[in-house]
Write an enzyme that holds these catalytic residues in place. Structure first.
Site, PDB file in Angstrom:
ATOM      1  N   ASP A  13       0.831  -1.210   0.000  1.00 20.34           N
ATOM      2  CA  ASP A  13       0.000   0.000   0.000  1.00 20.34           C
ATOM      3  C   ASP A  13       0.867   1.262   0.000  1.00 20.34           C
ATOM      4  O   ASP A  13       1.971   1.262   0.541  1.00 20.34           O
ATOM      5  CB  ASP A  13      -0.915  -0.017   1.236  1.00 20.34           C
ATOM      6  CG  ASP A  13      -2.079   0.943   1.088  1.00 20.34           C
ATOM      7  OD1 ASP A  13      -2.426   1.301  -0.055  1.00 20.34           O
ATOM      8  OD2 ASP A  13      -2.645   1.337   2.123  1.00 20.34           O
ATOM      9  N   HIS A  30       2.247   3.625  -9.125  1.00 19.33           N
ATOM     10  CA  HIS A  30       2.031   2.199  -9.427  1.00 19.33           C
ATOM     11  C   HIS A  30       3.197   1.647 -10.247  1.00 19.33           C
ATOM     12  O   HIS A  30       3.628   0.503 -10.069  1.00 19.33           O
ATOM     13  CB  HIS A  30       0.709   2.003 -10.171  1.00 19.33           C
ATOM     14  CG  HIS A  30      -0.490   2.371  -9.346  1.00 19.33           C
ATOM     15  ND1 HIS A  30      -0.645   1.955  -8.048  1.00 19.33           N
ATOM     16  CD2 HIS A  30      -1.588   3.122  -9.631  1.00 19.33           C
ATOM     17  CE1 HIS A  30      -1.786   2.429  -7.564  1.00 19.33           C
ATOM     18  NE2 HIS A  30      -2.372   3.156  -8.505  1.00 19.33           N
ATOM     19  N   LEU A 125      10.997 -20.326  -5.190  1.00 23.49           N
ATOM     20  CA  LEU A 125       9.919 -19.542  -4.576  1.00 23.49           C
ATOM     21  C   LEU A 125       8.634 -19.627  -5.409  1.00 23.49           C
ATOM     22  O   LEU A 125       8.704 -19.675  -6.632  1.00 23.49           O
ATOM     23  CB  LEU A 125      10.363 -18.070  -4.511  1.00 23.49           C
ATOM     24  CG  LEU A 125       9.351 -17.076  -3.943  1.00 23.49           C
ATOM     25  CD1 LEU A 125       9.289 -17.189  -2.420  1.00 23.49           C
ATOM     26  CD2 LEU A 125       9.712 -15.640  -4.345  1.00 23.49           C
TER      27      LEU A 125
HETATM   28  C1  IPE Z   1      -5.294  -2.717  -0.211  1.00 29.16           C
HETATM   29  O1  IPE Z   1      -5.000  -1.375  -0.367  1.00 29.16           O
HETATM   30  C2  IPE Z   1      -5.361  -3.397  -1.553  1.00 29.16           C
HETATM   31  C3  IPE Z   1      -4.080  -3.582  -2.226  1.00 29.16           C
HETATM   32  C4  IPE Z   1      -2.905  -3.278  -1.736  1.00 29.16           C
HETATM   33  C5  IPE Z   1      -4.165  -4.211  -3.529  1.00 29.16           C
HETATM   34  P1  IPE Z   1      -6.165  -0.287  -0.502  1.00 29.16           P
HETATM   35  O2  IPE Z   1      -5.502   1.027  -0.657  1.00 29.16           O
HETATM   36  O3  IPE Z   1      -7.120  -0.670  -1.549  1.00 29.16           O
HETATM   37  O4  IPE Z   1      -6.889  -0.424   0.919  1.00 29.16           O
HETATM   38  P2  IPE Z   1      -7.777   0.606   1.730  1.00 29.16           P
HETATM   39  O5  IPE Z   1      -8.775   1.201   0.770  1.00 29.16           O
HETATM   40  O6  IPE Z   1      -6.859   1.645   2.278  1.00 29.16           O
HETATM   41  O7  IPE Z   1      -8.397  -0.216   2.810  1.00 29.16           O
HETATM   42  C1  IPE Z   2      -1.587   0.211  -3.355  1.00 27.85           C
HETATM   43  O1  IPE Z   2      -1.341   1.567  -3.375  1.00 27.85           O
HETATM   44  C2  IPE Z   2      -1.751  -0.362  -4.748  1.00 27.85           C
HETATM   45  C3  IPE Z   2      -3.118  -0.764  -5.087  1.00 27.85           C
HETATM   46  C4  IPE Z   2      -4.136  -0.777  -4.293  1.00 27.85           C
HETATM   47  C5  IPE Z   2      -3.336  -1.172  -6.462  1.00 27.85           C
HETATM   48  P1  IPE Z   2      -2.544   2.610  -3.395  1.00 27.85           P
HETATM   49  O2  IPE Z   2      -2.944   2.862  -4.804  1.00 27.85           O
HETATM   50  O3  IPE Z   2      -3.636   2.158  -2.514  1.00 27.85           O
HETATM   51  O4  IPE Z   2      -1.843   3.901  -2.800  1.00 27.85           O
HETATM   52  P2  IPE Z   2      -2.407   4.857  -1.673  1.00 27.85           P
HETATM   53  O5  IPE Z   2      -2.754   3.993  -0.498  1.00 27.85           O
HETATM   54  O6  IPE Z   2      -3.606   5.555  -2.245  1.00 27.85           O
HETATM   55  O7  IPE Z   2      -1.278   5.768  -1.378  1.00 27.85           O
HETATM   56 MG    MG Z   3      -4.079   2.418  -0.545  1.00 27.37          MG
END
Ligand code: IPE
Ligand code: IPE
Ligand code: MG
Length: 225
Positions: A13, A30, A125
């Site tokens: 995240d 990303h 792995l």
């Molecule tokens: C969790 O992150 C999902 C992934 C890392 C793929 P999100 O950014 O979607 O989660 P929330 O919305 O903060 O719970």
């Molecule tokens: C996690 O990073 C990746 C995915 C959920 C695809 P985020 O896109 O949730 O990034 P933040 O949490 O908004 O910074």
């Molecule tokens: Mg996120």
């Protein structure tokens, strides 16, 4: 005896916040996040204790994001798998997807299939990518497959899940303290580690620091030591 981190799962995240902090678009985050995936996977593949690395790449809830971001993530995933095919093979890494793939485009499903089939014989792995994955969705799909087949047991349900491997160590980057529907069943006795580091900045050094701490934890699984 110290714990072995046989199965590590990571909620990757913070890509968006990392990019926005430098005035860039979330998609740039990303893109950099995909580089962290490569670095962490390659590192884990050299680690004899680690058998499985499950990475949360796209949740069943992430469809709520703007169409442009979702489309970018789908394209990035396809591009990543195509370009990393040789990295998997050279590293003896088996690729496995979990989640409901039926919603993805034909071309993305073909690439997923291709890399999975090509790496089936790799016995180092296992890198498992959670794609359109939700813990609740996974449990419901498994339960539906088993209904009308007699009594459901912990063992039969577990075997029917996309992932039937318990998690030893679960890490979430990005500073939040929640599971966001990730591996709800498999994380029943996982050790949970949360770091403020945003995913594009997560390094193999930080992973090693976490593994070191994990090894010292007393895991009792409800018993007494
Ligand atoms: C969790 O992150 C999902 C992934 C890392 C793929 P999100 O950014 O979607 O989660 P929330 O919305 O903060 O719970
Ligand atoms: C996690 O990073 C990746 C995915 C959920 C695809 P985020 O896109 O949730 O990034 P933040 O949490 O908004 O910074
Ligand atoms: Mg996120």
């Amino acid at each position: 005896m110290s714990n072995l981190p046989r199965h590590i799962a990571i909620i990757m995240d913070g890509n968006g916040r990392w990019a926005e902090a430098q005035g860039k678009s979330r998609t740039f985050g990303h893109e950099r996040g995909a580089e962290s995936v490569r670095a962490i996977t390659t590192h884990c593949a050299k680690h004899s204790d680690i058998e499985r690395l499950t990475l949360y790449a796209f949740s069943t809830e992430n469809w709520k994001r703007p169409k442009i971001e979702v489309e970018f993530l789908m394209k990035l995933l396809e591009r990543y798998l195509k370009s990393e095919r040789s990295t998997y093979l050279e590293g003896n890494i088996r690729f496995e997807p979990i989640g409901d793939l039926s919603i993805f485009s034909k071309s993305l499903r073909n690439v997923i299939d291709d890399v999975q089939t090509a790496t089936m014989g790799c016995n180092g792995l296992t890198q498992c990518l959670a794609l359109n994955y939700g813990g609740r969705d996974e449990i419901v799909r498994a339960a539906n497959t088993l209904r009308n087949k007699g009594e459901i047991t912990v063992e039969s349900l577990s075997a029917q899940l996309d992932c039937s491997h318990d998690v030893d160590l679960l890490i979430r980057t990005g500073g939040d303290h929640r599971l966001s529907n990730f591996l709800l069943w498999q994380a029943a006795y996982a050790e949970l580690f949360f770091t403020k580091t945003l995913w594009p900045e997560f390094t193999t050094d930080e992973l090693e620091t976490i593994i070191k701490k994990f090894k010292t934890v007393e895991r009792r699984f409800g018993g007494l030591n």
